[in-house]
Design an enzyme around this catalytic site. Structure first.
Site, PDB file in Angstrom:
ATOM      1  N   GLY A 699       0.820  -1.210   0.000  1.00 27.10           N
ATOM      2  CA  GLY A 699       0.000   0.000   0.000  1.00 27.10           C
ATOM      3  C   GLY A 699       0.844   1.246   0.000  1.00 27.10           C
ATOM      4  O   GLY A 699       1.995   1.252   0.435  1.00 27.10           O
ATOM      5  N   SER A 705       4.791   4.469   2.573  1.00 29.71           N
ATOM      6  CA  SER A 705       4.529   3.223   1.849  1.00 29.71           C
ATOM      7  C   SER A 705       4.505   2.109   2.879  1.00 29.71           C
ATOM      8  O   SER A 705       5.234   2.144   3.877  1.00 29.71           O
ATOM      9  CB  SER A 705       5.620   2.950   0.822  1.00 29.71           C
ATOM     10  OG  SER A 705       5.648   3.964  -0.160  1.00 29.71           O
ATOM     11  N   VAL A 706       3.661   1.116   2.643  1.00 24.15           N
ATOM     12  CA  VAL A 706       3.517   0.022   3.606  1.00 24.15           C
ATOM     13  C   VAL A 706       3.995  -1.274   2.954  1.00 24.15           C
ATOM     14  O   VAL A 706       3.599  -1.610   1.829  1.00 24.15           O
ATOM     15  CB  VAL A 706       2.050  -0.123   4.064  1.00 24.15           C
ATOM     16  CG1 VAL A 706       1.927  -1.231   5.110  1.00 24.15           C
ATOM     17  CG2 VAL A 706       1.544   1.195   4.645  1.00 24.15           C
ATOM     18  N   LYS A 722       5.404   0.422   7.983  1.00 26.01           N
ATOM     19  CA  LYS A 722       5.006   1.683   7.354  1.00 26.01           C
ATOM     20  C   LYS A 722       6.224   2.594   7.282  1.00 26.01           C
ATOM     21  O   LYS A 722       6.670   3.153   8.271  1.00 26.01           O
ATOM     22  CB  LYS A 722       3.887   2.348   8.163  1.00 26.01           C
ATOM     23  CG  LYS A 722       3.343   3.616   7.544  1.00 26.01           C
ATOM     24  CD  LYS A 722       2.158   4.115   8.360  1.00 26.01           C
ATOM     25  CE  LYS A 722       1.556   5.360   7.755  1.00 26.01           C
ATOM     26  NZ  LYS A 722       0.357   5.825   8.530  1.00 26.01           N
ATOM     27  N   ASP A 824      -9.151  11.105   8.955  1.00 22.90           N
ATOM     28  CA  ASP A 824      -8.944  10.485   7.638  1.00 22.90           C
ATOM     29  C   ASP A 824      -9.628   9.121   7.561  1.00 22.90           C
ATOM     30  O   ASP A 824      -9.021   8.118   7.159  1.00 22.90           O
ATOM     31  CB  ASP A 824      -7.452  10.354   7.350  1.00 22.90           C
ATOM     32  CG  ASP A 824      -7.159  10.214   5.848  1.00 22.90           C
ATOM     33  OD1 ASP A 824      -8.055  10.540   5.042  1.00 22.90           O
ATOM     34  OD2 ASP A 824      -6.059   9.781   5.489  1.00 22.90           O
TER      35      ASP A 824
END
Length: 994
Positions: A699, A705-706, A722, A824
């Site tokens: 992801g 970015s994961v 992460k 979020d």
């Protein structure tokens, strides 16, 4: 001859006596009835009844009319005399009465049932009084009555069905009372009805179809009656209607496409404040006699294609608060057809989702136009210079997307009082010509891109009460002429600009001003002492400037914000003497002791953060104690005693820590304790993720970015790493925010953090990462939208997932101190574990509410387009209701399968409106096809009955309703997240018990 004459005379007398007796008694009865009526009048301010005495015959009394033949009372006209008291039941003895009007505003008590004896009565007007009780049912005895006016009273009960026994009734007016029980359908039997006016009664129910039998009806007024259902089609067949008002009810359905042809004589069309939908029929163009059109506050949609060219008598046109628009640049083309409406006074198309440019034909509108409201649409481009409609008093252009300069021709609008141009994208200078508008009472140009200086010509606006120029790019000095407008009494807001220089001493001339906001500019120098002359100030904010020196006295202010300046000296004495609700002095250079009197006695009522030289005050402030003035005379505290105290304190802490850890050892498993305190290095994470390879990437986001990884020191320990992109602006702040959030929260529906890593990589660059428990079933976004995924979520899984997310938000909002707002909430941040339990993750934008920090500011916070609540876009503070909005959008996405940014929502339609417009009866029209397929397969496999199907549809409707309620534009209208959890759980229980 004489005997013959005498015989004839005596016969005539006998005839008259007999006729009088047969007709209802002698005129003595009328005389006594009038005296009784006067007797029950307790106050006669205009001496209207002063002539009612024995000095003259009662037929000559004021307001009394009698028949010429039999000298009996035929009319009583006692209106507008402000008589007080009650109405005597003896009025029922006036058996020849055919006209009775006693509209006075002051009579009270019950309406006498004895009025039902007046069989000759044709007109009864008891309006504008204070009569209470019910409408007497025996008014049906007034068999010849034509007009019954009982409006503006305090009547209760219901409309008697016996009214239908009045065969000659043409006018029935009972508006502005407290009648309930609906409109009796039997009233449709009164075929003589011409005027039916019952507005402003809490009647309830629906409009009976039987009223369509009133073929002679001219006026129909049932506004504000709490009516529901559809408008019967039979009503639109009443072709003689001139006035049609059903305003402010809960009516649904559509208008007939041939409305204009069916009601050709229509003059007043009032259908505002309902839930009517569909298009506004273009056939309205045929109603050439229209004077007033109020269709606002409904759900009408589609392009406005009505041609108003033939409506030359049109005075008032309100189309606002609907969902018109085609998304094309000519949405406003209908303006062209209004040029012939020479009597037009008001044109209102606010909040209609209209797009495009404003046509130059706007300048051709009637000089009689006084109010023009185009606010809250999607209009763009330049404002036509020809907008100079000389009769305008009110101009609303707020909340659009207008660009370019404000045309100087605005200075020609000599009658203009209220120009609202805020929340657009106007640029360039404020035109000097605006100073020609001497009648301005409020000027709002806030939230634009205006630049240059504030024109001194504004000083000519001698009637100005409010001025709002905040959130622009204005520079230069504050003109002293602005501060000399003596009429400024409500507000002056110049905040969030680039104004510089000192604050003119003329500010003291604003002695009647209530609110002054000059915050977040570059103003410098000392705050002038003359500001103390603003004796009416309640709110004063000078924060975020460069003011220095001492603080002058400001008597009367209740909210004072001087934070983020360069003010110095001790905290002024007047602050502890006067009554304040809140005082903010933070981030200055104040010194000395913080008082504990007045506002400083309540730690939540003031802030002194960021003043390093302050001491004392309330213990909650944590400030150092102030030094005594005679330190040199105090005995020194022995150094060895200090050493002993420190050592003993450390020993006590060590013992306590050892005992606590010993106690926790029996409560925590080894693995959980390892997780809590696990330390990992950059090298370990590099190895775990195979060098952060693309094969391990699961992801990406704006700041990170994961990667999927396996920590070598923990066999089979699969984690999600992460990696923070520190080169991206805001990434470091996001990392800090996420660490801060994870420090104090634990919940089964929150993503579980294992550890964090803040180090350097092998090249010496800063490296930061967070390590989470790996979620094998990916994100909710993948399940909803991934084309690679064959499996989809069934209804139970979707409801359970929504409950998990709502439970997490309930925990963050209502069970954390301080409150945490996620900021979020979206499907990609909802992760699913082995058991399909949802976990909320990514706290990079999280904010703590209720602290003294500035973390609740929206500066730089945008969330994600489509999920962020609308109020954040205009700079409102972060609140938990913002998360509720995001959750509402997420819920609707889960149920409809459509992202809020799907292409179909680019035409002025939103996901919220997409779902709302099918409620409550057609919800399956918007449900995700994959979900419908699941339901259909289940129905076949389990042989569902129609009752089962109905229950499922009810559950779908209830769920979507929650999403609609959560995603309302106004934060105040949104559901409480606790109620959301409760309602969703109720839906889940219902499904599981089927």
């Amino acid at each position: 001859m004489n005997s013959r004459f005498a015989f004839l005379f005596s016969s005539l007398v006998i005839f008259l006596i007999t006729a009088t007796t047969a007709s209802g008694g002698s005129n003595e009865t009328d005389y006594q009835a009038l005296l009784q009526l006067k007797l029950m009048i307790t106050h006669d301010p205009h001496e209207a009844l002063s002539s009612w005495n024995t000095s003259s015959h009662f037929c000559n009394w004021s307001g009394v009319s009698c028949g010429k033949r039999h000298r009996r009372v035929t009319a009583l006209r006692l209106y507008s005399q402000e008589l007080e008291g009650s109405l005597s039941p003896y009025v029922g003895n006036l058996s020849f009465l055919h006209f009775f009007s006693i509209a006075n505003k002051s009579l009270q008590g019950m309406i006498p049932p004895e009025l039902g004896r007046l069989s000759r009565l044709r007109i009864l007007n008891l309006g504008h009084n204070k009569f209470n009780g019910v409408i007497p049912t025996n008014l049906s005895g007034c068999s010849n009555i034509e007009e019954l006016r009982l409006y503006y009273n305090n009547l209760v009960g219901s409309i008697p069905e016996e009214i239908s026994f009045l065969p000659k009734l043409t006018l029935f007016a009972v508006g502005f009372n407290y009648l309930a029980g609906g409109i009796p359908p039997v009233l449709g039997n009164i075929t003589s009805m011409e005027v039916f006016s019952i507005a402003y009664n809490p009647l309830g129910g629906s409009i009976p179809d039987t009223l369509g039998q009133w073929k002679s009806l001219i006026e129909f007024g049932v506004g504000l009656c709490n009516l529901s259902g559809v408008i019967p089609h039979s009503i639109f067949n009443l072709s003689l209607l001139t006035h049609f008002s059903v305003a402010e009810n809960q009516l649904t359905g559509t208008l007939p496409s041939l409305l204009g042809a069916m009601l050709p004589h229509l003059e007043y069309l009032q259908i505002w404040g309902n839930q009517l939908n569909g298009p506004l029929p273009p056939s309205i163009s045929n109603c050439s006699k229209l004077q007033l059109v109020e269709v606002n506050n409904n759900n009408f949609r589609g392009k406005l294609t009505i041609n108003f060219a033939v409506q030359k008598d049109l005075v008032f046109l309100d189309l606002g608060d609907n969902m018109y628009g085609s998304g094309q640049a000519d949405d406003m083309k209908f303006i062209d057809s209004l040029k012939n409406c020479s009597k037009l006074d008001t044109l209102d198309v606010r909040r209609c989702k209209l797009k495009g440019v404003l046509p130059t034909s706007i300048g051709n509108l009637s000089d009689q136009l006084s109010c023009l409201d185009l606010g809250g649409n999607y209009l763009y481009g330049h404002l036509p210079s020809g907008i100079g409609i000389v009769g305008l008093t009110t101009l609303y252009l707020r909340k659009n997307r207008f660009t370019g300069k404000i045309p100087s021709t605005i200075g020609k609008l000599q009658k203009l009082q209220l120009p609202y141009l805020y929340e657009n994208q106007f640029s360039g200078p404020i035109p000097d010509a605006i100073g020609n508008l001497s009648l301005l009472t409020r000027l709002d140009l806030s939230s634009n891109r205006l630049e240059w200086h504030i024109p001194s010509s504004l000083g000519n606006c001698s009637h100005l009460l409010e001025l709002y120029l905040e959130e622009n790019k204005l520079s230069g000095r504050i003109p002293k002429e602005l501060l000399q407008i003596s009429s400024l009494t409500i507000a002056l807001d110049l905040s969030q600009n680039n104004l510089s220089g000192s604050l003119p001493t003329e500010v003291g001339d604003l002695n009647m001003l209530t609110s002054l906001d000059l915050s977040n500019n570059n103003l410098s120098g000392n705050i002038p002492n003359s500001i103390g002359g603003c004796t009416s100030l309640v709110f004063l904010s000078l924060k975020g400037n460069l003011f220095q020196g001492m603080v002058p006295s400001s008597r009367g202010v209740s909210t004072l914000d001087l934070s983020h300046n360069k003010l110095s000296g001790q905290i002024p004495q007047f602050l502890r003497r006067f009554s304040f609700e809140y005082v903010k002095l933070s981030f200055n250079d104040f010194e000395g002791e913080v008082p504990i009197q007045g506002v400083f006695a309540n730690a939540s009522a003031f802030s002194v953060l960021g003043n390093s030289r302050l001491c004392g005050g309330l213990p909650e402030l944590g400030l150092p104690k102030c030094k005594e003035t005679h330190d040199k005379h105090k005995k020194r505290f022995p150094l060895f005693v200090i050493f002993i105290l420190i050592a003993s304190t450390l020993f006590t802490i060590s013992c306590f820590t050892y005992v606590w850890c010993k106690k926790r050892k029996g409560q925590l498993s080894l693995s959980s304790k390892d997780e809590r305190f696990m330390k990992v290095s950059y090298g370990q994470l590099l190895k775990a993720t195979n060098g952060f390879s693309e094969d391990n990437l699961i992801g990406e986001g704006g700041f990170s970015s994961v990667y999927k990884g396996v920590l070598g020191d923990h066999v089979d320990r699969i984690v999600a790493v992460k990696l923070i992109h520190l080169q991206n602006r805001g990434a470091h702040k996001s990392f800090i925010a996420e660490c801060e959030a994870w420090r104090s929260i634990r919940h089964r529906n929150l993503l579980k953090i294992i550890t964090s890593c803040s180090s350097v990589d092998f090249q010496g660059n800063d490296f930061k990462a967070l390590v989470y428990e790996f979620m094998p079933n990916g994100s909710l976004h993948d399940w909803l939208h991934s084309t690679a995924s064959v499996s989809k979520l069934n209804l139970l899984q979707r409801i359970k997932t929504l409950i998990d997310v709502a439970s997490a938000l309930d925990y963050l909002h209502n069970h954390c101190l301080p409150t945490i707002v996620h900021c979020d909430v979206k499907p990609s941040n909802i992760l699913l574990d082995d058991d399909m339990v949802a976990h909320v993750g990514d706290f990079g934008l999280a904010r703590f509410i209720g602290t003294n920090s500035n973390q609740n500011s929206t500066s730089g916070i945008r969330g994600t387009i489509g999920y962020a609540p609308p109020e954040y876009g205009v700079g409102s503070e972060i609140t938990s209701s913002g998360d509720v909005y995001s959750f509402g959008i997420l819920l609707l996405e889960v149920m409809t399968g459509k992202r809020p940014t799907d292409n179909i929502f680019n035409e002025g339609l939103s996901l919220h409106e997409f779902a709302d417009m099918v409620m409550p009866d057609h919800v399956t029209d918007v449900i995700d096809d994959d979900l419908l397929n699941f339901l259909q397969e289940d129905a076949i496999a389990t042989q569902y009955t129609s009752a089962h199907a109905k229950k499922i549809e009810e559950c779908l409707s209830s769920t979507v309703k929650i999403g609609v309620s959560c995603s309302m534009e106004s934060p105040l209208q949104r559901m409480n997240i606790e109620n959301v959890v409760h309602e969703l759980q109720h839906i889940l229980d219902k499904l599981q018990n089927m």
